[in-house]
Scaffold this active site. Structure first.
Site, PDB file in Angstrom:
ATOM      1  CE  LYS A   7      -3.578  -2.792   0.775  1.00 38.48           C
ATOM      2  NZ  LYS A   7      -4.858  -3.042   0.158  1.00 38.48           N
TER       3      LYS A   7
HETATM    4  C1  LIG Z   1      -5.518  -4.061   0.856  1.00 41.70           C
HETATM    5  C2  LIG Z   1      -6.984  -4.003   0.880  1.00 41.70           C
HETATM    6  C3  LIG Z   1      -7.949  -4.220   1.893  1.00 41.70           C
HETATM    7  C4  LIG Z   1      -7.373  -4.638   3.332  1.00 41.70           C
HETATM    8  O1  LIG Z   1      -6.358  -5.687   3.238  1.00 41.70           O
HETATM    9  P1  LIG Z   1      -5.708  -6.252   4.703  1.00 41.70           P
HETATM   10  O2  LIG Z   1      -4.734  -6.809   3.936  1.00 41.70           O
HETATM   11  O3  LIG Z   1      -6.857  -6.697   5.481  1.00 41.70           O
HETATM   12  O4  LIG Z   1      -5.001  -5.002   5.254  1.00 41.70           O
HETATM   13  C5  LIG Z   1      -9.297  -4.075   1.700  1.00 41.70           C
HETATM   14  N1  LIG Z   1      -9.679  -3.905   0.490  1.00 41.70           N
HETATM   15  C6  LIG Z   1      -8.940  -3.525  -0.592  1.00 41.70           C
HETATM   16  C7  LIG Z   1      -9.698  -3.240  -1.809  1.00 41.70           C
HETATM   17  C8  LIG Z   1      -7.761  -3.747  -0.580  1.00 41.70           C
HETATM   18  O5  LIG Z   1      -6.916  -3.414  -1.550  1.00 41.70           O
END
Ligand SMILES: *Cc1c(COP(=O)(O)O)cnc(C)c1O
Length: 392
Positions: free
Chosen positions: A191
């Site tokens: 991210k």
């Molecule tokens: C990364 C992401 C999440 C959350 O992911 P985690 O691995 O739980 O932090 C949720 N929704 C979307 C669209 C994502 O890209």
């Protein structure tokens, strides 16, 4: 770097990964400090990180949680999603955004997506609202803001999945996360900022924060003793180690976002010679994408999986992104979803691949990916149009 430099040549031949976090001395220092303090969780770093994050996106508050997924779960509980309710969302997303409704024995109700922004079609979402609808869960897919104004006119509570959208701006202005709804960000290593695993829920209604803070911590209110609990809770806390990492990452957020913007610009130029590819949509009006991934749609009739394999053979990482949620086995078997129900999502999903994208990607790496894609596209056999994708 001179062309004759063997080190430079060696580096440029190294595989190009899909993502790569930027971590350095400040992150190491921040984590070390927490380790040496002996207070690894429930210490001072979590509230510091929360205040800094909320200020950054213009939200009233933030609650740090163990992941984007757990943040979405607590946010849905806070707005009142429970057994038998419906949550309207998109099938073109990471599976977590739909799973969280199922955690509460609610039903994720999908609507199709907009073919340009790839976000849920807000008109269809509004049309799907009924007396069982407890929440709308738009996802700002690939960092591009969903049509919030249209969704808000339904009057239904909204939880924004902003896990891909840090740094983005809504179509009517304002930083994503600052709109007053509960909005959730995620900090997995690919991210915009990372804490290893982690997330925050931001919002505007203090009652929601009180409930989320309690539920992430075993149902304990802030003024309660260690083993006192006044509601059902979870352990969805984020450690002080992770929050310290998050603070260090926030310090360099501007540079990280600028890096992603720069690489997106390089791709836009480098891929302009491949008109068969559909590139990420351009910003429209005041909307700004918070760059997260670079996803291109291959032409219809090209074997997507073969393209990915051939890119891999050239040392270029690529992944199908996203597989449609309603067509994953669990959703087909549990809810009876099947191919043909969300044709725009299915068409886009069948043709979409994420290619390497990270803030410090070099011009040489972008050029290598672009050249690789051009070569692979030229050599991949085609079948006729839609039939091919539907047969898969
Ligand atoms: C990364 C992401 C999440 C959350 O992911 P985690 O691995 O739980 O932090 C949720 N929704 C979307 C669209 C994502 O890209």
């Amino acid at each position: 770097m001179s062309a004759g430099d063997p080190t430079a040549r060696g580096l440029s031949e190294a595989p190009v990964p899909l993502a790569q976090p930027v971590l350095g001395e400040p992150e190491e220092q921040a984590v070390l400090e927490v380790l040496r303090s002996g207070q690894l969780s429930l210490g001072p770093r979590a509230p510091e990180f929360e205040r800094a994050f909320a200020a950054r996106v213009g939200a009233r508050y933030a609650s740090a949680v163990s992941s984007g997924t757990t943040g979405l779960h607590l946010a849905l509980r806070a707005v009142g999603v429970r057994d038998g309710a419906e949550v309207i969302t998109t099938p073109f997303s990471f599976v977590a955004s739909a799973n969280v409704a199922i955690y509460e024995r609610a039903r994720p109700v999908f609507v199709d997506i907009d073919p340009v922004t790839l976000n849920l079609n807000a008109e269809e979402a509004a049309a799907a609202v009924n007396e069982r609808t407890a929440a709308l869960l738009p996802v700002h897919v690939f960092g591009y803001p969903a049509d919030m104004a249209r969704l808000e006119r339904t009057g239904v509570p909204i939880v924004e999945d902003a896990c891909e959208a840090l740094g983005g701006v809504y179509a009517d202005g304002g930083t994503i996360g600052g709109r007053g709804h509960l909005a959730v960000f995620g900090f997995y290593a690919n991210k915009q900022i990372t804490t290893g695993e982690g997330g925050v829920v931001v919002g505007g209604d203090p009652e929601f924060k009180e409930r989320i803070d309690s539920e992430r911590n075993q149902g304990r209110a802030p003024n309660m003793d260690w083993l006192d609990h006044d509601r059902l809770g979870f352990n969805y806390r984020l450690s002080d180690i992770a929050c310290a990492l998050g603070l260090a990452q926030l310090e360099r957020l501007d540079a990280l976002l600028a890096g992603r913007e720069r690489v997106a610009g390089l791709y836009r130029e480098a891929l302009a010679d491949l008109p068969e590819l559909t590139l990420p949509c351009e910003n429209h009006g005041q909307a700004r994408r918070g760059w997260f991934v670079y996803v291109v749609q291959l032409p219809r009739g090209v074997d997507r999986d073969a393209v990915i394999t051939q890119l891999g053979a050239r040392g270029i990482a690529a992944k199908p992104y996203f597989p449609a949620i309603h067509l994953t086995r669990f959703y087909r078997e549990t809810f009876g979803y099947r191919r043909g129900q969300f044709p725009v999502c299915e068409d886009v999903s069948d043709r979409s691949i994420a290619i390497p994208f990270f803030p410090r990607m070099s011009e040489g790496q972008v050029a290598r990916v672009a050249a690789g894609l051009a070569a692979v596209l030229q050599s991949t056999p085609r079948t006729s149009g839609r039939l091919a994708s539907h047969a898969r």
